[in-house]
Design an enzyme around this catalytic site. Sequence first.
Site, PDB file in Angstrom:
ATOM      1  N   GLY A  11      -5.635   4.448  10.779  1.00 50.93           N
ATOM      2  CA  GLY A  11      -5.325   3.204  11.477  1.00 50.93           C
ATOM      3  C   GLY A  11      -4.603   3.472  12.787  1.00 50.93           C
ATOM      4  CB  SER A  13      -7.821   2.286  16.571  1.00 50.37           C
ATOM      5  OG  SER A  13      -7.756   1.352  15.507  1.00 50.37           O
ATOM      6  CG  ASP A  63     -13.599   1.819   4.133  1.00 47.23           C
ATOM      7  OD1 ASP A  63     -12.393   1.907   3.857  1.00 47.23           O
ATOM      8  OD2 ASP A  63     -14.332   0.921   3.696  1.00 47.23           O
ATOM      9  CB  VAL A  64      -8.670   5.155   4.372  1.00 48.29           C
ATOM     10  CG1 VAL A  64      -8.440   5.750   5.746  1.00 48.29           C
ATOM     11  CG2 VAL A  64      -8.143   3.734   4.269  1.00 48.29           C
ATOM     12  CB  SER A 142       5.295  -3.399   3.505  1.00 49.29           C
ATOM     13  OG  SER A 142       5.832  -4.670   3.829  1.00 49.29           O
ATOM     14  CE1 TYR A 155       0.167  -5.192   3.805  1.00 48.04           C
ATOM     15  CE2 TYR A 155       2.344  -6.082   3.376  1.00 48.04           C
ATOM     16  CZ  TYR A 155       1.505  -5.296   4.135  1.00 48.04           C
ATOM     17  OH  TYR A 155       2.006  -4.604   5.214  1.00 48.04           O
ATOM     18  CB  ALA A 157       0.425  -5.168  -6.121  1.00 49.47           C
ATOM     19  CE  LYS A 159       1.225  -1.852   3.233  1.00 49.91           C
ATOM     20  NZ  LYS A 159       0.827  -0.665   3.995  1.00 49.91           N
ATOM     21  CB  ILE A 188       6.465  -4.218  13.076  1.00 50.27           C
ATOM     22  CG1 ILE A 188       7.310  -3.551  11.963  1.00 50.27           C
ATOM     23  CG2 ILE A 188       6.506  -3.427  14.367  1.00 50.27           C
ATOM     24  CD1 ILE A 188       8.751  -3.295  12.276  1.00 50.27           C
TER      25      ILE A 188
HETATM   26  P1  NDP Z   1      -3.051  -3.603  12.449  1.00 48.50           P
HETATM   27  O1  NDP Z   1      -3.834  -4.654  11.716  1.00 48.50           O
HETATM   28  O2  NDP Z   1      -2.588  -3.881  13.832  1.00 48.50           O
HETATM   29  O3  NDP Z   1      -3.889  -2.229  12.464  1.00 48.50           O
HETATM   30  C1  NDP Z   1      -4.487  -1.772  11.290  1.00 48.50           C
HETATM   31  C2  NDP Z   1      -5.136  -0.434  11.548  1.00 48.50           C
HETATM   32  O4  NDP Z   1      -5.696   0.024  10.315  1.00 48.50           O
HETATM   33  C3  NDP Z   1      -6.263  -0.486  12.548  1.00 48.50           C
HETATM   34  O5  NDP Z   1      -6.255   0.709  13.304  1.00 48.50           O
HETATM   35  C4  NDP Z   1      -7.524  -0.516  11.674  1.00 48.50           C
HETATM   36  O6  NDP Z   1      -8.649   0.072  12.276  1.00 48.50           O
HETATM   37  C5  NDP Z   1      -7.068   0.350  10.515  1.00 48.50           C
HETATM   38  N1  NDP Z   1      -7.797   0.105   9.290  1.00 48.50           N
HETATM   39  C6  NDP Z   1      -7.852  -1.046   8.583  1.00 48.50           C
HETATM   40  N2  NDP Z   1      -8.611  -0.875   7.496  1.00 48.50           N
HETATM   41  C7  NDP Z   1      -9.039   0.405   7.507  1.00 48.50           C
HETATM   42  C8  NDP Z   1      -9.871   1.174   6.657  1.00 48.50           C
HETATM   43  N3  NDP Z   1     -10.424   0.664   5.540  1.00 48.50           N
HETATM   44  N4  NDP Z   1     -10.108   2.476   6.976  1.00 48.50           N
HETATM   45  C9  NDP Z   1      -9.583   3.005   8.100  1.00 48.50           C
HETATM   46  N5  NDP Z   1      -8.787   2.332   8.937  1.00 48.50           N
HETATM   47  C10 NDP Z   1      -8.532   1.033   8.654  1.00 48.50           C
HETATM   48  O7  NDP Z   1      -1.842  -3.257  11.482  1.00 48.50           O
HETATM   49  P2  NDP Z   1      -0.317  -2.841  11.816  1.00 48.50           P
HETATM   50  O8  NDP Z   1      -0.297  -1.845  12.904  1.00 48.50           O
HETATM   51  O9  NDP Z   1       0.501  -4.065  11.924  1.00 48.50           O
HETATM   52  O10 NDP Z   1       0.096  -2.153  10.432  1.00 48.50           O
HETATM   53  C11 NDP Z   1      -0.046  -0.758  10.208  1.00 48.50           C
HETATM   54  C12 NDP Z   1       0.483  -0.453   8.821  1.00 48.50           C
HETATM   55  O11 NDP Z   1       1.837  -0.863   8.725  1.00 48.50           O
HETATM   56  C13 NDP Z   1      -0.259  -1.187   7.704  1.00 48.50           C
HETATM   57  O12 NDP Z   1      -0.360  -0.353   6.570  1.00 48.50           O
HETATM   58  C14 NDP Z   1       0.656  -2.359   7.404  1.00 48.50           C
HETATM   59  O13 NDP Z   1       0.492  -2.813   6.088  1.00 48.50           O
HETATM   60  C15 NDP Z   1       2.000  -1.708   7.618  1.00 48.50           C
HETATM   61  N6  NDP Z   1       3.061  -2.677   7.891  1.00 48.50           N
HETATM   62  C16 NDP Z   1       2.997  -3.483   8.999  1.00 48.50           C
HETATM   63  C17 NDP Z   1       4.008  -4.381   9.232  1.00 48.50           C
HETATM   64  C18 NDP Z   1       3.997  -5.276  10.407  1.00 48.50           C
HETATM   65  O14 NDP Z   1       4.912  -6.129  10.461  1.00 48.50           O
HETATM   66  N7  NDP Z   1       3.073  -5.159  11.339  1.00 48.50           N
HETATM   67  C19 NDP Z   1       5.153  -4.499   8.304  1.00 48.50           C
HETATM   68  C20 NDP Z   1       5.125  -3.599   7.205  1.00 48.50           C
HETATM   69  C21 NDP Z   1       4.110  -2.717   7.017  1.00 48.50           C
HETATM   70  P3  NDP Z   1      -9.820  -0.851  12.949  1.00 48.50           P
HETATM   71  O15 NDP Z   1      -9.157  -1.723  13.951  1.00 48.50           O
HETATM   72  O16 NDP Z   1     -10.772   0.123  13.542  1.00 48.50           O
HETATM   73  O17 NDP Z   1     -10.387  -1.638  11.788  1.00 48.50           O
END
Ligand code: NDP
Length: 242
Positions: A11, A13, A63-64, A142, A155, A157, A159, A188
């Site tokens: 993730g 990107s 896809d992870v 999280s 979500y 569960a 995390k 965030i």
């Molecule tokens: P975003 O939705 O902004 O970004 C998610 C990223 O994950 C993207 O790069 C996306 O790639 C990638 N992704 C999603 N599904 C898959 C998949 N199946 N395989 C590979 N890559 C995947 O999320 P955030 O940056 O906000 O969050 C990042 C992490 O932090 C997450 O795990 C989230 O749960 C955690 N988090 C975030 C918080 C927040 O407040 N933002 C708070 C607590 C935890 P693509 O765009 O190419 O699909």
Amino acid sequence: MLTGKTAVITGGSRGLGESIAYRLASMGADIAIVYRSNPSLAESVCAACHKSYLVKAKAYCCDVSDFGAVKETINAIKNDFGTVHILVNNAGITHDGLAARMKEEDFDSVIAVNLKGAFNMIRHCTGLFLRNKEGCIINISSVTGLIGNAGQCNYAASKAGLIGLTKSIARELAPRGIRCNAIAPGFIATEMTAHQTENPLLERIPLGRMGEADDVADAVAYLATAGYVTGEVLKVDGGIAM
Ligand code: NDP
């Protein structure tokens, strides 16, 4: 400080993963970004890592949640970079809803990406870590996994599961010099939270503001270099869950 190391960031990107990629690149690490759907974003993060920090950076579509695809991707990263030293399991999704109305596929898909995805990555990187006699895994959990959140049972569960995964992997691999820690961010500012500006938890942030992606990148930089820390869950939440 991380020169000669390779970091894989799922993730990477956009959002937190993008900031984490820049931070680890700024510390000298070569960067492999795993993304699912947006190649141009992933390529532009890699280009910025290379341009700003002169490190090697490459993006991989995967896809992870797909065990076989993760195996192929880690093999490709090994071919391109030689090995992996740091793994940041950051890819995550939400499909929110009250449990009483949640669709089965919304529960399953969130567990598959957020929890099983991290397992898949760890499973396929561990051989490289064992060979290197070192490794650092950082799982982005999280605060919701610590205190729960109405409307996010899937979500939360996933995390909370990541925390159990982190501590078990930390215990399994500590004797081999491999560390595994988790970060529990609060709210965030990223695309994931863009629609949550009304979330009641926001009023319960003691520091009085949402976090920035760089706040989480700071914690990743710390855990990537904290050689005597394993099995820890580092909250980056403005005090929500103290
Ligand atoms: P975003 O939705 O902004 O970004 C998610 C990223 O994950 C993207 O790069 C996306 O790639 C990638 N992704 C999603 N599904 C898959 C998949 N199946 N395989 C590979 N890559 C995947 O999320 P955030 O940056 O906000 O969050 C990042 C992490 O932090 C997450 O795990 C989230 O749960 C955690 N988090 C975030 C918080 C927040 O407040 N933002 C708070 C607590 C935890 P693509 O765009 O190419 O699909």
